[in-house]
Design an enzyme around this catalytic site. Structure first.
Site, PDB file in Angstrom:
ATOM      1  N   THR A 138      -6.442  -5.218  -6.247  1.00 10.90           N
ATOM      2  CA  THR A 138      -5.661  -5.004  -5.033  1.00 10.90           C
ATOM      3  C   THR A 138      -4.659  -6.129  -4.818  1.00 10.90           C
ATOM      4  O   THR A 138      -4.879  -7.265  -5.269  1.00 10.90           O
ATOM      5  CB  THR A 138      -6.624  -4.938  -3.830  1.00 10.90           C
ATOM      6  OG1 THR A 138      -5.883  -5.041  -2.621  1.00 10.90           O
ATOM      7  CG2 THR A 138      -7.630  -6.091  -3.833  1.00 10.90           C
ATOM      8  N   ASP A 139      -3.589  -5.827  -4.085  1.00  8.41           N
ATOM      9  CA  ASP A 139      -2.623  -6.883  -3.733  1.00  8.41           C
ATOM     10  C   ASP A 139      -3.229  -7.892  -2.753  1.00  8.41           C
ATOM     11  O   ASP A 139      -2.665  -8.971  -2.543  1.00  8.41           O
ATOM     12  CB  ASP A 139      -1.330  -6.277  -3.158  1.00  8.41           C
ATOM     13  CG  ASP A 139      -1.529  -5.457  -1.890  1.00  8.41           C
ATOM     14  OD1 ASP A 139      -2.684  -5.278  -1.454  1.00  8.41           O
ATOM     15  OD2 ASP A 139      -0.516  -4.983  -1.328  1.00  8.41           O
ATOM     16  N   GLU A 140      -4.358  -7.538  -2.133  1.00  9.80           N
ATOM     17  CA  GLU A 140      -4.929  -8.416  -1.098  1.00  9.80           C
ATOM     18  C   GLU A 140      -5.415  -9.753  -1.670  1.00  9.80           C
ATOM     19  O   GLU A 140      -5.598 -10.711  -0.929  1.00  9.80           O
ATOM     20  CB  GLU A 140      -6.047  -7.688  -0.342  1.00  9.80           C
ATOM     21  CG  GLU A 140      -5.526  -6.387   0.252  1.00  9.80           C
ATOM     22  CD  GLU A 140      -6.447  -5.720   1.260  1.00  9.80           C
ATOM     23  OE1 GLU A 140      -7.296  -6.392   1.851  1.00  9.80           O
ATOM     24  OE2 GLU A 140      -6.295  -4.495   1.446  1.00  9.80           O
TER      25      GLU A 140
ATOM     26  N   TYR B 240     -13.700  -9.119   1.431  1.00  7.03           N
ATOM     27  CA  TYR B 240     -13.298  -8.093   0.460  1.00  7.03           C
ATOM     28  C   TYR B 240     -12.324  -8.671  -0.563  1.00  7.03           C
ATOM     29  O   TYR B 240     -12.547  -8.590  -1.778  1.00  7.03           O
ATOM     30  CB  TYR B 240     -12.652  -6.895   1.185  1.00  7.03           C
ATOM     31  CG  TYR B 240     -11.883  -5.974   0.263  1.00  7.03           C
ATOM     32  CD1 TYR B 240     -12.537  -5.246  -0.734  1.00  7.03           C
ATOM     33  CD2 TYR B 240     -10.488  -5.839   0.358  1.00  7.03           C
ATOM     34  CE1 TYR B 240     -11.830  -4.414  -1.598  1.00  7.03           C
ATOM     35  CE2 TYR B 240      -9.773  -5.006  -0.488  1.00  7.03           C
ATOM     36  CZ  TYR B 240     -10.446  -4.293  -1.467  1.00  7.03           C
ATOM     37  OH  TYR B 240      -9.751  -3.468  -2.324  1.00  7.03           O
TER      38      TYR B 240
ATOM     39  N   LYS C  42     -12.730  -9.320  -4.641  1.00  8.48           N
ATOM     40  CA  LYS C  42     -11.855  -8.717  -5.658  1.00  8.48           C
ATOM     41  C   LYS C  42     -11.162  -9.812  -6.484  1.00  8.48           C
ATOM     42  O   LYS C  42     -11.021  -9.688  -7.700  1.00  8.48           O
ATOM     43  CB  LYS C  42     -10.802  -7.811  -4.993  1.00  8.48           C
ATOM     44  CG  LYS C  42     -11.338  -6.538  -4.373  1.00  8.48           C
ATOM     45  CD  LYS C  42     -11.975  -5.572  -5.353  1.00  8.48           C
ATOM     46  CE  LYS C  42     -10.988  -4.933  -6.288  1.00  8.48           C
ATOM     47  NZ  LYS C  42     -11.645  -3.858  -7.101  1.00  8.48           N
TER      48      LYS C  42
HETATM   49  P1  NAD Z   1     -13.614   4.002  -2.247  1.00  5.42           P
HETATM   50  O1  NAD Z   1     -14.411   3.142  -1.326  1.00  5.42           O
HETATM   51  O2  NAD Z   1     -13.013   5.263  -1.738  1.00  5.42           O
HETATM   52  O3  NAD Z   1     -14.485   4.392  -3.527  1.00  5.42           O
HETATM   53  C1  NAD Z   1     -15.316   3.473  -4.180  1.00  5.42           C
HETATM   54  C2  NAD Z   1     -16.225   4.268  -5.098  1.00  5.42           C
HETATM   55  O4  NAD Z   1     -17.069   3.319  -5.773  1.00  5.42           O
HETATM   56  C3  NAD Z   1     -17.148   5.239  -4.355  1.00  5.42           C
HETATM   57  O5  NAD Z   1     -17.158   6.478  -5.022  1.00  5.42           O
HETATM   58  C4  NAD Z   1     -18.507   4.571  -4.423  1.00  5.42           C
HETATM   59  O6  NAD Z   1     -19.585   5.493  -4.427  1.00  5.42           O
HETATM   60  C5  NAD Z   1     -18.406   3.813  -5.738  1.00  5.42           C
HETATM   61  N1  NAD Z   1     -19.327   2.668  -5.780  1.00  5.42           N
HETATM   62  C6  NAD Z   1     -19.498   1.714  -4.824  1.00  5.42           C
HETATM   63  N2  NAD Z   1     -20.474   0.853  -5.204  1.00  5.42           N
HETATM   64  C7  NAD Z   1     -20.903   1.264  -6.434  1.00  5.42           C
HETATM   65  C8  NAD Z   1     -21.885   0.781  -7.344  1.00  5.42           C
HETATM   66  N3  NAD Z   1     -22.628  -0.289  -7.043  1.00  5.42           N
HETATM   67  N4  NAD Z   1     -22.055   1.424  -8.514  1.00  5.42           N
HETATM   68  C9  NAD Z   1     -21.309   2.517  -8.826  1.00  5.42           C
HETATM   69  N5  NAD Z   1     -20.384   3.040  -7.974  1.00  5.42           N
HETATM   70  C10 NAD Z   1     -20.179   2.418  -6.799  1.00  5.42           C
HETATM   71  O7  NAD Z   1     -12.495   3.020  -2.834  1.00  5.42           O
HETATM   72  P2  NAD Z   1     -10.989   3.318  -3.221  1.00  5.42           P
HETATM   73  O8  NAD Z   1     -10.130   3.136  -2.031  1.00  5.42           O
HETATM   74  O9  NAD Z   1     -10.923   4.572  -4.003  1.00  5.42           O
HETATM   75  O10 NAD Z   1     -10.710   2.072  -4.189  1.00  5.42           O
HETATM   76  C11 NAD Z   1     -11.030   2.147  -5.571  1.00  5.42           C
HETATM   77  C12 NAD Z   1     -10.660   0.836  -6.228  1.00  5.42           C
HETATM   78  O11 NAD Z   1      -9.287   0.565  -6.048  1.00  5.42           O
HETATM   79  C13 NAD Z   1     -11.410  -0.370  -5.664  1.00  5.42           C
HETATM   80  O12 NAD Z   1     -11.738  -1.226  -6.722  1.00  5.42           O
HETATM   81  C14 NAD Z   1     -10.406  -1.009  -4.731  1.00  5.42           C
HETATM   82  O13 NAD Z   1     -10.620  -2.402  -4.613  1.00  5.42           O
HETATM   83  C15 NAD Z   1      -9.097  -0.703  -5.435  1.00  5.42           C
HETATM   84  N6  NAD Z   1      -7.905  -0.592  -4.565  1.00  5.42           N
HETATM   85  C16 NAD Z   1      -7.917   0.204  -3.468  1.00  5.42           C
HETATM   86  C17 NAD Z   1      -6.769   0.322  -2.688  1.00  5.42           C
HETATM   87  C18 NAD Z   1      -6.719   1.238  -1.489  1.00  5.42           C
HETATM   88  O14 NAD Z   1      -5.711   1.243  -0.767  1.00  5.42           O
HETATM   89  N7  NAD Z   1      -7.728   2.044  -1.231  1.00  5.42           N
HETATM   90  C19 NAD Z   1      -5.627  -0.405  -3.033  1.00  5.42           C
HETATM   91  C20 NAD Z   1      -5.661  -1.217  -4.177  1.00  5.42           C
HETATM   92  C21 NAD Z   1      -6.807  -1.298  -4.937  1.00  5.42           C
HETATM   93  P1  TYD Z   2      -6.898  -0.476   6.304  1.00  4.80           P
HETATM   94  O1  TYD Z   2      -6.579   0.971   6.112  1.00  4.80           O
HETATM   95  O2  TYD Z   2      -8.284  -0.864   6.700  1.00  4.80           O
HETATM   96  O3  TYD Z   2      -6.454  -1.219   4.953  1.00  4.80           O
HETATM   97  P2  TYD Z   2      -6.326  -2.819   4.643  1.00  4.80           P
HETATM   98  O4  TYD Z   2      -7.042  -3.577   5.687  1.00  4.80           O
HETATM   99  O5  TYD Z   2      -6.991  -2.910   3.309  1.00  4.80           O
HETATM  100  O6  TYD Z   2      -4.859  -3.093   4.597  1.00  4.80           O
HETATM  101  O7  TYD Z   2      -5.922  -1.062   7.405  1.00  4.80           O
HETATM  102  C1  TYD Z   2      -4.504  -0.964   7.281  1.00  4.80           C
HETATM  103  C2  TYD Z   2      -3.895  -1.738   8.440  1.00  4.80           C
HETATM  104  O8  TYD Z   2      -4.216  -1.060   9.659  1.00  4.80           O
HETATM  105  C3  TYD Z   2      -4.440  -3.142   8.585  1.00  4.80           C
HETATM  106  O9  TYD Z   2      -3.394  -4.016   9.017  1.00  4.80           O
HETATM  107  C4  TYD Z   2      -5.488  -3.013   9.679  1.00  4.80           C
HETATM  108  C5  TYD Z   2      -4.932  -1.913  10.556  1.00  4.80           C
HETATM  109  N1  TYD Z   2      -5.951  -1.056  11.232  1.00  4.80           N
HETATM  110  C6  TYD Z   2      -5.875  -0.857  12.614  1.00  4.80           C
HETATM  111  O10 TYD Z   2      -4.967  -1.368  13.307  1.00  4.80           O
HETATM  112  N2  TYD Z   2      -6.827  -0.074  13.205  1.00  4.80           N
HETATM  113  C7  TYD Z   2      -7.838   0.511  12.480  1.00  4.80           C
HETATM  114  O11 TYD Z   2      -8.701   1.209  13.078  1.00  4.80           O
HETATM  115  C8  TYD Z   2      -7.887   0.301  11.062  1.00  4.80           C
HETATM  116  C9  TYD Z   2      -8.969   0.923  10.231  1.00  4.80           C
HETATM  117  C10 TYD Z   2      -6.908  -0.480  10.480  1.00  4.80           C
END
Ligand code: NAD
Ligand code: TYD
Length: 349
Positions: A130-132, A155, A159
């Site tokens: 992630t960019d975070e 988090y 990562k």
């Molecule tokens: P998500 O929470 O929707 O899905 C995570 C999946 O991992 C779920 O299916 C869960 O069951 C599985 N999981 C969790 N713990 C596990 C374990 N111990 N063993 C096996 N499986 C397990 O997450 P997402 O939003 O789809 O993100 C997927 C990946 O992409 C993550 O690594 C996250 O850090 C990265 N990512 C997410 C975003 C975003 O905006 N959502 C952005 C950049 C990177």
């Molecule tokens: P989120 O979807 O949790 O992603 P991330 O924290 O990984 O960026 O949140 C996106 C942005 O929205 C973040 O600045 C937090 C804000 N946010 C709210 O203001 N209210 C909410 O209920 C949630 C879930 C997020």
């Protein structure tokens, strides 16, 4: 090719599984997922009968299990998405994030190394990050691949740590790895704890929209389908040991995004103009809330030719349409009914 995709039942993972089955029909895809609250096999309903797809329920924190899985299968590649992914949950329960995101990744690296060593030819371990990890930007500048890591939440710290371990396996053991760091994703099948699906669900149910702080934080949003395409390109053509930033050049302050979403929702639900925005409720800010994320994805564009395919306005509208036409999916994941179902289905395995 036989590819192990971890976290394939989650939001991004399910799109990656679907993308690979559609675009690489000769590959075998094994989806390994623990099915936590965020993992849902209904996300894969349209493809789960394909003969070259297999689901394995398992936990990446179980190192012995992973060793057995790799001994029983000749995986050519790993695309690692399994993680705990929600910042607010990481503030409530940091340890779970260390165990899953750090230990789980190290277990996976160990199992891949044990299976592949000493001949890594044709193998690839792709870690999705992630960019975070780069921390928070001020009003100016973008995250590049050279930006020093500076995570602030449990988090992002977990990562960042997992990214370091992946690089260490490359530098120390010669493992062929590639890493990508992506901005905030949005689209179908996202669990309604993240901003966009949570607010869609709350607007439908006329519940308050909890905006953290003043809503001034800025995120760079990318359509999940475009992320899956970037993952395909990087998996096949990214250079070993390299990092690629993925982003949409699409920065929105939370409040501007929420206002746009409210306008779309008013139209789609045929409610009076302004009805959804009345639900906005400013609440206490998230602890350690990063001000701004913004990605410079020019390396990916230059080296591999990837660019996002649609505008945010279009992608957001498609996303709203998807949630409104999948009320049953939303009800299931919010009711906990599907969790009980999995308990019954897999509880004893
Ligand atoms: P998500 O929470 O929707 O899905 C995570 C999946 O991992 C779920 O299916 C869960 O069951 C599985 N999981 C969790 N713990 C596990 C374990 N111990 N063993 C096996 N499986 C397990 O997450 P997402 O939003 O789809 O993100 C997927 C990946 O992409 C993550 O690594 C996250 O850090 C990265 N990512 C997410 C975003 C975003 O905006 N959502 C952005 C950049 C990177
Ligand atoms: P989120 O979807 O949790 O992603 P991330 O924290 O990984 O960026 O949140 C996106 C942005 O929205 C973040 O600045 C937090 C804000 N946010 C709210 O203001 N209210 C909410 O209920 C949630 C879930 C997020």
């Amino acid at each position: 090719m036989h590819i192990l995709i971890t976290g394939g039942a989650g939001f991004i993972g399910s799109h990656v599984v679907r993308h690979f089955l559609k675009n690489h029909p000769a590959y075998t895809i094994t989806n390994l997922d623990k099915l936590t609250y965020a993992g849902n096999l209904a996300n894969l309903h349209d493809i789960d009968q394909q003969p070259n797809y297999r689901f394995v329920k398992g936990d990446i924190t179980d190192g012995d299990f992973l060793m057995r899985l790799f001994a029983e299968n000749r995986f050519d590649g790993v695309i690692h998405l399994a993680a705990e992914s929600h910042v607010d949950r990481s503030i409530a329960n940091p340890t779970e994030f260390v165990v899953t995101n750090v230990l789980g990744t190290v277990n996976l690296l160990n199992a891949a190394r044990a299976s592949w060593h000493p001949d890594y030819s044709g193998k690839r371990f792709y870690h999705i990050s992630t960019d975070e990890v780069y921390g928070s930007l001020g009003r100016e500048g973008l995250f590049t691949e050279e930006t020093p890591y500076d995570p602030h939440s449990p988090y992002s710290a977990s990562k960042a740590s997992s990214d370091h371990f992946v690089r260490a396996w490359h530098d120390t053991f010669g493992m062929p790895v590639v890493i990508s760091n992506c901005s905030n994703n949005y689209g179908s099948f996202q669990f309604p704890e993240k901003l966009i699906p949570l607010f869609i669900n709350n607007i439908v149910n006329r519940k308050p929209l909890p905006v953290y702080g003043k809503g001034e934080n800025i995120r760079d949003w990318l359509w999940v389908v475009d992320h899956a395409e970037a993952i395909d390109v990087i998996f096949h053509r990214g250079r070993n040991g390299e990092t690629y930033n993925i982003g949409g050049h699409n920065e929105w302050s939370n409040i501007d995004l929420i206002r746009l979403l409210c306008r779309i929702m008013d139209t789609k639900l045929a409610r009076p103009s302004g009805a959804s925005e009345k639900l906005v409720a400013y609440v206490t800010d998230r602890a350690g809330h990063d001000l701004r994320y913004a990605i410079d994805s020019s390396k990916l564009q230059r080296e591999l030719g990837w660019v996002p395919s649609i505008s945010f306005e279009k992608g957001l509208e498609l996303t709203v349409d998807w949630y409104l036409s999948h009320a049953e999916w939303l009800d299931d994941v919010t009711s906990g009914g599907y969790q009980r179902y999995y308990e019954e289905m897999y509880g004893n395995r």
